[in-house]
Motif scaffolding. Structure first.
Motif, PDB file in Angstrom:
ATOM      1  N   THR A   9       0.834  -1.202   0.000  1.00  0.00           N
ATOM      2  CA  THR A   9       0.000   0.000   0.000  1.00  0.00           C
ATOM      3  C   THR A   9       0.869   1.252   0.000  1.00  0.00           C
ATOM      4  O   THR A   9       0.590   2.214  -0.717  1.00  0.00           O
ATOM      5  CB  THR A   9      -0.961  -0.008   1.199  1.00  0.00           C
ATOM      6  OG1 THR A   9      -1.814  -1.153   1.090  1.00  0.00           O
ATOM      7  CG2 THR A   9      -1.805   1.244   1.250  1.00  0.00           C
ATOM      8  N   VAL A  10       1.933   1.245   0.788  1.00  0.00           N
ATOM      9  CA  VAL A  10       2.846   2.391   0.818  1.00  0.00           C
ATOM     10  C   VAL A  10       3.436   2.614  -0.574  1.00  0.00           C
ATOM     11  O   VAL A  10       3.493   3.751  -1.063  1.00  0.00           O
ATOM     12  CB  VAL A  10       3.957   2.200   1.876  1.00  0.00           C
ATOM     13  CG1 VAL A  10       5.020   3.284   1.755  1.00  0.00           C
ATOM     14  CG2 VAL A  10       3.361   2.197   3.283  1.00  0.00           C
ATOM     15  N   ALA A  11       3.843   1.548  -1.239  1.00  0.00           N
ATOM     16  CA  ALA A  11       4.393   1.666  -2.598  1.00  0.00           C
ATOM     17  C   ALA A  11       3.339   2.219  -3.555  1.00  0.00           C
ATOM     18  O   ALA A  11       3.641   3.046  -4.419  1.00  0.00           O
ATOM     19  CB  ALA A  11       4.909   0.310  -3.083  1.00  0.00           C
ATOM     20  N   SER A  12       2.104   1.779  -3.400  1.00  0.00           N
ATOM     21  CA  SER A  12       1.017   2.261  -4.253  1.00  0.00           C
ATOM     22  C   SER A  12       0.752   3.755  -4.008  1.00  0.00           C
ATOM     23  O   SER A  12       0.568   4.520  -4.960  1.00  0.00           O
ATOM     24  CB  SER A  12      -0.249   1.449  -3.984  1.00  0.00           C
ATOM     25  OG  SER A  12      -1.315   1.918  -4.754  1.00  0.00           O
ATOM     26  N   VAL A  13       0.739   4.164  -2.754  1.00  0.00           N
ATOM     27  CA  VAL A  13       0.534   5.576  -2.426  1.00  0.00           C
ATOM     28  C   VAL A  13       1.664   6.406  -3.022  1.00  0.00           C
ATOM     29  O   VAL A  13       1.430   7.470  -3.604  1.00  0.00           O
ATOM     30  CB  VAL A  13       0.421   5.789  -0.899  1.00  0.00           C
ATOM     31  CG1 VAL A  13       0.507   7.260  -0.527  1.00  0.00           C
ATOM     32  CG2 VAL A  13      -0.858   5.169  -0.369  1.00  0.00           C
ATOM     33  N   ARG A  14       2.886   5.915  -2.898  1.00  0.00           N
ATOM     34  CA  ARG A  14       4.047   6.621  -3.457  1.00  0.00           C
ATOM     35  C   ARG A  14       3.890   6.792  -4.970  1.00  0.00           C
ATOM     36  O   ARG A  14       4.099   7.886  -5.506  1.00  0.00           O
ATOM     37  CB  ARG A  14       5.329   5.860  -3.124  1.00  0.00           C
ATOM     38  CG  ARG A  14       6.583   6.498  -3.711  1.00  0.00           C
ATOM     39  CD  ARG A  14       7.820   5.683  -3.376  1.00  0.00           C
ATOM     40  NE  ARG A  14       8.261   5.879  -2.019  1.00  0.00           N
ATOM     41  CZ  ARG A  14       8.926   6.955  -1.591  1.00  0.00           C
ATOM     42  NH1 ARG A  14       9.176   7.931  -2.409  1.00  0.00           N
ATOM     43  NH2 ARG A  14       9.318   7.047  -0.348  1.00  0.00           N
ATOM     44  N   ARG A  15       3.505   5.721  -5.663  1.00  0.00           N
ATOM     45  CA  ARG A  15       3.298   5.802  -7.117  1.00  0.00           C
ATOM     46  C   ARG A  15       2.202   6.814  -7.455  1.00  0.00           C
ATOM     47  O   ARG A  15       2.337   7.601  -8.387  1.00  0.00           O
ATOM     48  CB  ARG A  15       2.936   4.434  -7.706  1.00  0.00           C
ATOM     49  CG  ARG A  15       4.114   3.495  -7.905  1.00  0.00           C
ATOM     50  CD  ARG A  15       3.751   2.267  -8.737  1.00  0.00           C
ATOM     51  NE  ARG A  15       2.600   1.525  -8.229  1.00  0.00           N
ATOM     52  CZ  ARG A  15       2.640   0.625  -7.246  1.00  0.00           C
ATOM     53  NH1 ARG A  15       3.801   0.337  -6.671  1.00  0.00           N
ATOM     54  NH2 ARG A  15       1.546   0.010  -6.847  1.00  0.00           N
ATOM     55  N   CYS A  16       1.127   6.801  -6.696  1.00  0.00           N
ATOM     56  CA  CYS A  16       0.019   7.738  -6.929  1.00  0.00           C
ATOM     57  C   CYS A  16       0.459   9.180  -6.721  1.00  0.00           C
ATOM     58  O   CYS A  16       0.139  10.052  -7.533  1.00  0.00           O
ATOM     59  CB  CYS A  16      -1.161   7.418  -6.022  1.00  0.00           C
ATOM     60  SG  CYS A  16      -2.037   5.919  -6.467  1.00  0.00           S
ATOM     61  N   LEU A  17       1.175   9.430  -5.652  1.00  0.00           N
ATOM     62  CA  LEU A  17       1.618  10.798  -5.374  1.00  0.00           C
ATOM     63  C   LEU A  17       2.596  11.286  -6.443  1.00  0.00           C
ATOM     64  O   LEU A  17       2.522  12.445  -6.880  1.00  0.00           O
ATOM     65  CB  LEU A  17       2.238  10.890  -3.979  1.00  0.00           C
ATOM     66  CG  LEU A  17       1.253  10.721  -2.820  1.00  0.00           C
ATOM     67  CD1 LEU A  17       2.002  10.626  -1.495  1.00  0.00           C
ATOM     68  CD2 LEU A  17       0.228  11.845  -2.788  1.00  0.00           C
ATOM     69  N   LEU A  18       3.488  10.404  -6.880  1.00  0.00           N
ATOM     70  CA  LEU A  18       4.413  10.790  -7.953  1.00  0.00           C
ATOM     71  C   LEU A  18       3.662  11.059  -9.251  1.00  0.00           C
ATOM     72  O   LEU A  18       3.987  12.003  -9.982  1.00  0.00           O
ATOM     73  CB  LEU A  18       5.481   9.712  -8.160  1.00  0.00           C
ATOM     74  CG  LEU A  18       6.526   9.621  -7.051  1.00  0.00           C
ATOM     75  CD1 LEU A  18       7.398   8.381  -7.230  1.00  0.00           C
ATOM     76  CD2 LEU A  18       7.373  10.881  -7.006  1.00  0.00           C
ATOM     77  N   ALA A  19       2.647  10.257  -9.542  1.00  0.00           N
ATOM     78  CA  ALA A  19       1.829  10.492 -10.739  1.00  0.00           C
ATOM     79  C   ALA A  19       1.107  11.832 -10.627  1.00  0.00           C
ATOM     80  O   ALA A  19       0.979  12.564 -11.622  1.00  0.00           O
ATOM     81  CB  ALA A  19       0.830   9.347 -10.934  1.00  0.00           C
ATOM     82  N   MET A  20       0.645  12.169  -9.426  1.00  0.00           N
ATOM     83  CA  MET A  20      -0.022  13.456  -9.228  1.00  0.00           C
ATOM     84  C   MET A  20       0.948  14.608  -9.484  1.00  0.00           C
ATOM     85  O   MET A  20       0.588  15.610 -10.116  1.00  0.00           O
ATOM     86  CB  MET A  20      -0.614  13.530  -7.819  1.00  0.00           C
ATOM     87  CG  MET A  20      -1.788  12.592  -7.614  1.00  0.00           C
ATOM     88  SD  MET A  20      -2.306  12.454  -5.887  1.00  0.00           S
ATOM     89  CE  MET A  20      -3.071  14.048  -5.648  1.00  0.00           C
TER      90      MET A  20
END
Length: 167
Positions: free
Chosen positions: A139-150
């Motif tokens: 989940t942390v990795a997914s949040v990181r990917r989402c924030l970077l995409a944002m």
């Protein structure tokens, strides 16, 4: 004590008062809570959060100009000047002009400023650990990917806005 109440009030706000408020507000509040947690730890070492920001940059890029440092820290030059003057008085940095360039003032860590890295970086790592406690690595990795995409989306939008404004 006040910081704990602030964070609890924040949690109540998001869970009960406005659970569907804008994502930007949630991201800002998470960042503020993390900054408060780090500031609480840094203050025990006599370092303000503002000074932490400059130290963190200088640990990676020692010898930047005051202008470069203010840009990387995301603060106005007068703010950077005041902070660096205080840090110089504390013996954490020294400001000097390099031979051949009398215009630019460069900022260098002192031995004391460099030594703080070993004491302060673990505090930031601790805040990160605390903030993701109970959250799976996936989940942390997914949040990181989402924030970077944002960030990528917003950078593209900023570039588009800049090109629209220049045309």
């Amino acid at each position: 004590m006040t910081q704990r109440r602030d964070t609890r009030r924040l949690l109540h706000h998001w869970r009960e008062a406005v659970p569907n408020d804008r994502l930007a507000h949630l991201i800002r509040d998470v960042a503020r809570a993390q900054m408060r947690a780090l500031q609480q730890r840094l203050s025990r070492h006599g370092v303000s959060f503002g000074h932490w920001t400059f130290l963190r940059i200088l640990w990676i890029h020692d010898g930047l100009t005051q202008r470069e440092l203010s840009e990387l820290a995301g603060v106005m030059e007068p703010t950077a000047f005041s902070a660096l003057k205080a840090m110089e008085a504390q013996g954490l940095v020294e400001r000097r002009r390099l031979p051949g360039n009398r215009k630019n003032v460069h900022v260098f860590l002192t031995a004391a400023g460099r030594a703080l890295e070993q004491r302060l970086v673990p505090l930031a790592e601790e805040v990160n650990r605390v903030s993701v406690e109970g959250i799976s690595a996936k989940t942390v990795a997914s949040v990181r990917r989402c924030l970077l995409a944002m960030i990528e989306n917003l950078a593209a939008d900023e570039a588009a806005q800049d090109s629209d404004g220049k045309a």
